[in-house]
Design a protein around this motif. Structure first.
Motif, PDB file in Angstrom:
ATOM      1  N   UNK A   1       1.170  -8.734   7.622  1.00 18.28           N
ATOM      2  CA  UNK A   1       0.197  -7.715   8.023  1.00 18.28           C
ATOM      3  C   UNK A   1      -0.815  -8.324   8.986  1.00 18.28           C
ATOM      4  N   UNK A   2      -1.314  -7.497   9.882  1.00 20.32           N
ATOM      5  CA  UNK A   2      -2.417  -7.903  10.758  1.00 20.32           C
ATOM      6  C   UNK A   2      -3.444  -6.777  10.744  1.00 20.32           C
TER       7      UNK A   2
ATOM      8  N   UNK B   1      -9.277  -2.793  -1.386  1.00 19.66           N
ATOM      9  CA  UNK B   1      -8.294  -3.762  -1.881  1.00 19.66           C
ATOM     10  C   UNK B   1      -8.872  -5.172  -1.977  1.00 19.66           C
ATOM     11  N   UNK B   2      -9.938  -5.425  -1.227  1.00 18.16           N
ATOM     12  CA  UNK B   2     -10.588  -6.750  -1.318  1.00 18.16           C
ATOM     13  C   UNK B   2     -11.206  -6.970  -2.696  1.00 18.16           C
TER      14      UNK B   2
ATOM     15  N   UNK C   1       1.585 -12.839   5.366  1.00 14.78           N
ATOM     16  CA  UNK C   1       2.559 -12.179   4.482  1.00 14.78           C
ATOM     17  C   UNK C   1       1.870 -11.348   3.400  1.00 14.78           C
ATOM     18  N   UNK C   2       2.423 -10.175   3.126  1.00 16.33           N
ATOM     19  CA  UNK C   2       1.820  -9.311   2.121  1.00 16.33           C
ATOM     20  C   UNK C   2       2.486  -9.413   0.760  1.00 16.33           C
ATOM     21  N   UNK C   3       3.784  -9.745   0.754  1.00 12.83           N
ATOM     22  CA  UNK C   3       4.513  -9.856  -0.518  1.00 12.83           C
ATOM     23  C   UNK C   3       4.261 -11.231  -1.144  1.00 12.83           C
ATOM     24  N   UNK C   4       4.201 -11.246  -2.457  1.00 17.40           N
ATOM     25  CA  UNK C   4       4.026 -12.524  -3.174  1.00 17.40           C
ATOM     26  C   UNK C   4       5.240 -13.438  -2.942  1.00 17.40           C
ATOM     27  N   UNK C   5       6.420 -12.822  -2.845  1.00 20.61           N
ATOM     28  CA  UNK C   5       7.637 -13.626  -2.613  1.00 20.61           C
ATOM     29  C   UNK C   5       7.599 -14.319  -1.260  1.00 20.61           C
TER      30      UNK C   5
ATOM     31  N   UNK D   1      -3.204  -6.291   3.047  1.00 20.80           N
ATOM     32  CA  UNK D   1      -4.098  -6.911   4.024  1.00 20.80           C
ATOM     33  C   UNK D   1      -5.504  -7.079   3.441  1.00 20.80           C
ATOM     34  N   UNK D   2      -5.909  -6.158   2.597  1.00 27.17           N
ATOM     35  CA  UNK D   2      -7.211  -6.289   1.958  1.00 27.17           C
ATOM     36  C   UNK D   2      -7.278  -7.507   1.058  1.00 27.17           C
TER      37      UNK D   2
END
Lengths: 136, 434
Positions: free
Chosen positions: B39-40, B118-119, B182-186, B175-176
């Motif tokens: 994400x950006x 989300x932060x 990367x957004x996924x934990x994986x 993104x928050x």
């Protein structure tokens, strides 16, 4: 001293251990197939000397048995990342999952499991989860 | 002619080709046409997506779900709660209803406000505005799209705008939490160190060593009982627990921070938790050289060796009394209160068990759909003050497609639909060029 006076053993089941521990579990088998059976069981004697068998790897079904401190858990389905695998680890109760037995009686669905009252020992110290028949 | 599939091949590797874990993540990243899983600040603010962006996200999500679900694919049936049935119906429900409600929330807050919300996951504990929801709010409804396509309720291109809006909703949350990347934990090394350092250290600094075996035993019993109760209140799903970490500490050790949500007042059975805190948060500290820790996409810790609690060295428990208790009012639980909560959890688990044992199969599925559908949007909507508006707009009403899917997804035929979707990579079909 174990509740069971073990004199000889033979492997009758193999599965996936939920976690590793040198502390296995020894007890007599009880297959629990409904919530009513679970509730009856925890009100009965020798809960702490019993290794219970459930079909699935979900955790809520077995929650009374977990809290009552059964000696060990065996499932016929499931894996260590199943909820019951996670909770058995948190409770520190040895658990062997997706277990296949080489001998025993048939459930109504045709699964092979040791009969209620059979004395077993769970070994979760190695790569696999093992179930040994304890013969007095 | 029917295609013959060897299930073992699809269990060994995704599509028979991509492994689990970090090697699988690296291989999937190489395969993606565009790195849209990163994400950006710019790309989470767009409302429309390119076809390659959508398909790259779908490809990665398909592997991510396979990777996550493999360890529990054979979890099997529950004699108490029909979880597979309610989860799969929930996916269909979410696909059909989430676009509307996610849009309502985004309209209320704006994209910047949603990212800011989300932060919360970096500044607070004891909140369900967390990494699990970042993932579930998009992957679960889009899995419902895959089921809907298998059931011929939709086609791969029939609701492109909804698909894009759900993907973007989840990416904005990611993104928050993480900022750009990367957004996924994986895709983040299977680690969830979400808390900012100052927040983390304010918690860690209050941990006490377990130099008394009896205290350690009580702590472990508290951990187990509150976790089990959290599962029970949340209908056997992991919405009731959330780990973050591992966090390397300045003294060379490593910490996990763990939420167990006990007194969730959103459900009709909330009375079972009366008198308990909304959430208890544990800090667990381990020697880094003895335990290797990972945390999954749905915030569950796994370790090597697997008996991680045997290595627990220090810890502390906090209580967040209500969902809206400010972080500054988090309080440390003393031993006496931990004992009381522990006992209350045991009693509550049994009370709930007895109630569930008497409920009908259908009633439990309907309850489960309510839990599983509320859990991924309610925390954000409640914080934004729009939850009542969601309810007034029929949030809990089953969509006609969910009702239509019910007979199949609650029958033995469900396996025919779900196995290809969950394990054979068929749950995330590509969209066509517009």
């Amino acid at each position: 001293m174990s509740a069971i006076d073990a004199t000889a053993e033979r492997q009758i089941g193999t599965g996936i251990k939920a976690f590793t521990s040198s502390n296995g579990a020894t007890g007599k088998i009880r297959f629990l197939d409904s919530p009513e059976e679970v509730l009856d069981f925890i009100d009965g004697p020798d809960v702490e000397n019993t290794v219970v068998i459930s079909r699935g790897g979900t955790t809520t079904f077995m929650s009374p048995a977990l809290m009552a401190g059964v000696a060990g858990l065996i499932t016929l389905q499931g894996a260590p990342e199943s909820h019951l695998g996670i909770l058995s680890r948190e409770f520190g109760i040895p658990c062997v999952m997706s277990t296949e037995f080489t001998e025993g009686i048939q459930t109504t669905r045709g699964e092979t499991i040791p009969a209620d009252g059979t004395a077993v020992r769970l070994d979760i110290s190695g790569d696999q989860g093992l179930v040994h028949l304890v013969e007095s | 002619m029917t295609e013959t599939i060897d299930p073992a091949k699809y269990l060994a590797a995704f599509l028979g080709e991509v492994p689990q874990g970090e090697p699988g993540n690296a291989m999937m990243r190489d395969r993606l046409k565009v790195p849209f899983i990163d994400t950006t600040a710019e790309n989470v603010r767009r409302d429309r997506l390119e076809t390659d962006e959508v398909n790259s996200w779908l490809d990665y999500a398909a592997w991510n779900l396979w990777d996550f679900i493999l360890g529990r694919a054979s979890e099997g049936e529950s004699g108490l709660i029909p979880r597979q049935e309610y989860e799969t119906l929930s996916f269909v429900q979410q696909w059909n209803t989430y676009p509307k409600f996610q849009k309502m929330l985004t309209d209320e807050l704006g994209v910047d406000g949603l990212v800011e919300l989300a932060k919360t996951s970096t500044r607070e504990v004891g909140t369900k505005i967390n990494v699990t929801r970042n993932w579930a709010a998009s992957v679960c409804p889009i899995l419902g799209r895959g089921i809907g396509i298998e059931l011929e309720q939709d086609s791969a291109d029939s609701r492109r705008e909804d698909l894009e809006s759900i993907i973007q909703y989840g990416r904005r949350l990611q993104n928050g939490t993480w900022g750009d990347g990367p957004g996924f934990v994986s895709a983040r090394g299977f680690k969830v160190p979400a808390l900012d350092d100052d927040v983390l250290m304010s918690l860690v600094d209050q941990a006490k060593p377990f130099d008394d075996p009896e205290k350690l035993q009580k702590f472990r019993a508290f951990n187990a009982r509150t976790e089990l109760f959290g599962f029970m209140v949340h209908y056997d799903c992991r919405a009731g627990m959330a780990d973050t970490g591992p966090y390397p500490l300045p003294d060379g050790r490593v910490a996990i921070v763990r939420d167990h949500f006990l007194n969730e007042t959103a459900y009709p059975w909330a009375g079972v938790a009366e008198g308990m805190p909304y959430c208890v948060t544990e800090v667990l500290i381990f020697p880094a050289d003895k335990v290797g820790l990972v945390v999954t996409e749905i915030q569950t810790t796994f370790s090597e060796p697997s008996n991680y609690l045997d290595h627990l060295e220090a810890g502390v428990v906090f209580a967040r009394d209500r969902i809206d208790t400010p972080m500054g009012e988090l309080r440390v639980l003393e031993e006496e209160e931990m004992d009381r909560i522990s006992t209350r959890c045991q009693k509550g688990t049994m009370e709930m068990y007895k109630v569930l044992a008497k409920k009908s199969h259908e009633e439990k599925i309907r309850d489960g759909v309510m839990v599983y559908t509320r859990e991924f949007l309610l925390p954000h909507a409640a914080r934004a003050g729009v939850w009542d508006k969601f309810l007034a707009e029929g949030f809990d009403t089953l969509h006609p497609n969910t009702e239509a899917a019910w007979p199949v997804l609650t029958s033995p035929r469900a396996a025919e639909i779900l196995t290809p979707v969950l394990l054979f990579g068929k749950g995330f079909p590509h969209v066509s060029e517009e």
